[in-house]
Every structure is written in structure tokens, then in C-alpha cells.
Design a protein around this motif. Structure first.
Motif, short mmCIF file in Angstrom:
data_model
loop_
_atom_site.label_atom_id
_atom_site.label_comp_id
_atom_site.label_asym_id
_atom_site.label_seq_id
_atom_site.Cartn_x
_atom_site.Cartn_y
_atom_site.Cartn_z
N SER A 14 58.27 -9.91 2.73
CA SER A 14 59.28 -10.19 1.71
C SER A 14 58.69 -11.03 0.60
CB SER A 14 60.45 -10.96 2.34
OG SER A 14 61.39 -11.34 1.36
N GLN A 15 59.04 -10.67 -0.63
CA GLN A 15 58.63 -11.47 -1.79
C GLN A 15 59.59 -12.62 -2.06
OE1 GLN A 15 57.33 -9.07 -5.33
NE2 GLN A 15 58.30 -7.43 -4.16
N SER A 16 60.72 -12.63 -1.35
CA SER A 16 61.78 -13.60 -1.64
C SER A 16 61.31 -15.03 -1.39
CB SER A 16 63.00 -13.32 -0.77
OG SER A 16 63.88 -14.42 -0.77
N PRO A 17 61.29 -15.87 -2.44
CA PRO A 17 60.93 -17.27 -2.22
C PRO A 17 61.93 -17.99 -1.32
CG PRO A 17 61.53 -16.88 -4.54
CD PRO A 17 61.54 -15.55 -3.84
N ILE A 50 73.72 -0.70 5.94
CA ILE A 50 72.83 -0.60 4.78
C ILE A 50 71.66 -1.58 4.85
CG2 ILE A 50 72.69 -0.80 2.25
CD1 ILE A 50 75.67 0.25 2.25
N PRO A 51 71.91 -2.90 4.99
CA PRO A 51 70.75 -3.81 5.04
C PRO A 51 69.89 -3.61 6.30
CG PRO A 51 72.77 -5.03 5.44
CD PRO A 51 73.18 -3.66 5.00
N ALA A 73 63.58 -7.96 6.02
CA ALA A 73 65.01 -8.23 5.88
C ALA A 73 65.51 -7.66 4.56
CB ALA A 73 65.27 -9.74 5.92
N ASP A 74 66.80 -7.47 4.50
CA ASP A 74 67.46 -7.07 3.26
C ASP A 74 68.86 -7.67 3.26
OD1 ASP A 74 66.96 -5.07 0.89
OD2 ASP A 74 69.08 -4.91 1.45
N THR A 75 69.30 -8.09 2.09
CA THR A 75 70.62 -8.70 1.94
C THR A 75 71.42 -7.93 0.91
OG1 THR A 75 69.71 -10.89 2.49
CG2 THR A 75 71.85 -10.85 1.38
N ILE A 76 72.67 -7.66 1.25
CA ILE A 76 73.57 -7.04 0.28
C ILE A 76 74.82 -7.89 0.10
CG2 ILE A 76 72.79 -4.68 0.77
CD1 ILE A 76 75.58 -4.32 2.26
N ILE A 108 75.83 -9.68 3.67
CA ILE A 108 75.32 -9.17 4.94
C ILE A 108 73.80 -9.06 4.85
CG2 ILE A 108 75.48 -7.34 6.67
CD1 ILE A 108 78.06 -6.39 5.13
N THR A 109 73.14 -9.71 5.79
CA THR A 109 71.68 -9.62 5.87
C THR A 109 71.30 -8.85 7.13
OG1 THR A 109 71.38 -11.70 4.69
CG2 THR A 109 69.51 -10.92 5.98
N GLY A 110 70.46 -7.84 6.93
CA GLY A 110 69.88 -7.12 8.06
C GLY A 110 68.47 -7.63 8.26
N VAL A 111 68.10 -7.90 9.49
CA VAL A 111 66.77 -8.42 9.82
C VAL A 111 66.14 -7.49 10.86
CG1 VAL A 111 65.46 -10.38 10.74
CG2 VAL A 111 67.53 -10.79 9.39
N CYS A 112 64.87 -7.20 10.68
CA CYS A 112 64.13 -6.36 11.62
C CYS A 112 62.87 -7.12 12.05
CB CYS A 112 63.77 -5.04 10.95
SG CYS A 112 62.95 -3.87 12.04
N ILE A 113 62.75 -7.35 13.35
CA ILE A 113 61.56 -7.99 13.93
C ILE A 113 60.82 -6.90 14.69
CG2 ILE A 113 60.70 -9.84 15.43
CD1 ILE A 113 63.53 -11.14 15.14
#
Length: 192
Positions: A14-17, A50-51, A73-76, A108-113
Motif C-alpha cells: 500500500s502507498q497509503s501513508p 468490493i473492498p 487493503a482497500d477502503t471504500i 468499509i475496509t477490506g484486508v487481505c493477509i
């Protein structure tokens, strides 16, 4: 803590700071890798699907070796059955914030480990209620904070969150982009 993960090279895709800052808060050693995928998803997905789909799409785009643990991860922002993604320009940012003004929406945040042996995908939802925002407040925020890399055109940890967020139900950190408590619990119980 989490010493059972010492055998892994942990990568945050992720590039998200904000995600980087939150992960640092768990005292985990990790590297950051940029994973470029088109953030598109099949028609017919809704809400948390979606996320989660996008987090898995990012995970699938990064090759793994035996000692790598990848976090994507992705957040919508979900408002009235529609996704508010990242705004393309100033007008879109203003339009998004205007539509959120005075209403409750879901973040909603989807997280994948992912490791070579195992994958765990989950989502966390928080409800955010905005006060009625004036046009001047919305313009001020967009001009001064330029929220083009943020779902729904806002960062809860910025000025707009201070003056606009009336009520939160659920995880604050989820709204920033990583549901840290649930994520920590998943890592604590990680095997494989």
C-alpha cells in the motif's frame, strides 16, 4: 508481541501513508511495496464485497516466496448503496463531500493477509455521521487538504474530521484505512 511472525518478511502492499502509520503503531517491522492494479471490480458486487475483492486483487498481483507475509487493503465509502471512490478532481471532491454532508455513511475496509500457505480476507465497517457542512467549509477543505487520494474525498484525521464528523459507530482507525484492532487479532491468531 507477535514474535511468531518473526520468520516472515512482512510487506505492506500500500502507498497509503495512513496505513503505514497505523502499521508502525503495532511495532511491526515491515517493508512497503507499491502494487499497481486497476481498482475495478465486477458489476454486481456491493458493500463489503468490493473492498475485499480489491484487497485480494492487489494480493494476487504480488508474487510470494515462502517467507513473505503480504498485507493488502482497500477502503471504500458506501453511501445510499453507491461507492464513493477517490475523486478525480476538485469538482468531484466537492460533489462527494456535499453528498456526505448531513448524512450517515459507511466506511468499509477490506484486508487481505497472504502467505504461500494461507490467505485470510476480512472486512470491517464503521458508520460515520457528518454534520451539515457549508459550501465554504467544503471548498476550504478541498483547497487546503487536496483529498484526491482518499475514498469519499476526506480524511477523518484532517480538518474536515474535526469540524464535520458528528458521530462514529465502530473503529476510528478503520476510517483511516486499517482496522488495527481486528487486524492485530488476526495476526495474533495467525498460523502457517
Amino acid at each position: 508481541m507477535l514474535s511468531h511472525l518473526d520468520k516472515f518478511r512482512i510487506i505492506l502492499g500500500s502507498q497509503s501513508p495512513r496505513r503505514q502509520e497505523l502499521l508502525k503503531g503495532l511495532n511491526i517491522d515491515f517493508e512497503v511495496k507499491t502494487i499497481d492494479v486497476e481498482e475495478t471490480y465486477p458489476h454486481g458486487l456491493s458493500g463489503a464485497e468490493i473492498p475485499c475483492y480489491l484487497a485480494e486483487k492487489k494480493a494476487n498481483a504480488h508474487p510470494l516466496d515462502d517467507n513473505t507475509l503480504l498485507i493488502t487493503a482497500d477502503t471504500i465509502v458506501w453511501l445510499d448503496g453507491e461507492v464513493l471512490g477517490k475523486p478525480a478532481n476538485k469538482e468531484e471532491a466537492i460533489s462527494m463531500l456535499s453528498s456526505l454532508s448531513g448524512k450517515m455513511h459507511e466506511v468499509i475496509t477490506g484486508v487481505c493477509i497472504t502467505t504461500k500457505k494461507r490467505r485470510k480476507t476480512f472486512s470491517v465497517m464503521s458508520e460515520v455521521t457528518f454534520a451539515k457542512l457549508t459550501e465554504d467549509e467544503i471548498s476550504y477543505y478541498v483547497e487546503n487538504y487536496r483529498p484526491y487520494d482518499k475514498a469519499g474525498a476526506y480524511g477523518v484525521q484532517e480538518w474536515i474530521g474535526y469540524v464535520g464528523v458528528e458521530h462514529i459507530e465502530g473503529s476510528y482507525y478503520n476510517i483511516m484505512g486499517l482496522p488495527v484492532q481486528r487486524f492485530y487479532t488476526e495476526l495474533k491468531n495467525w498460523h502457517g
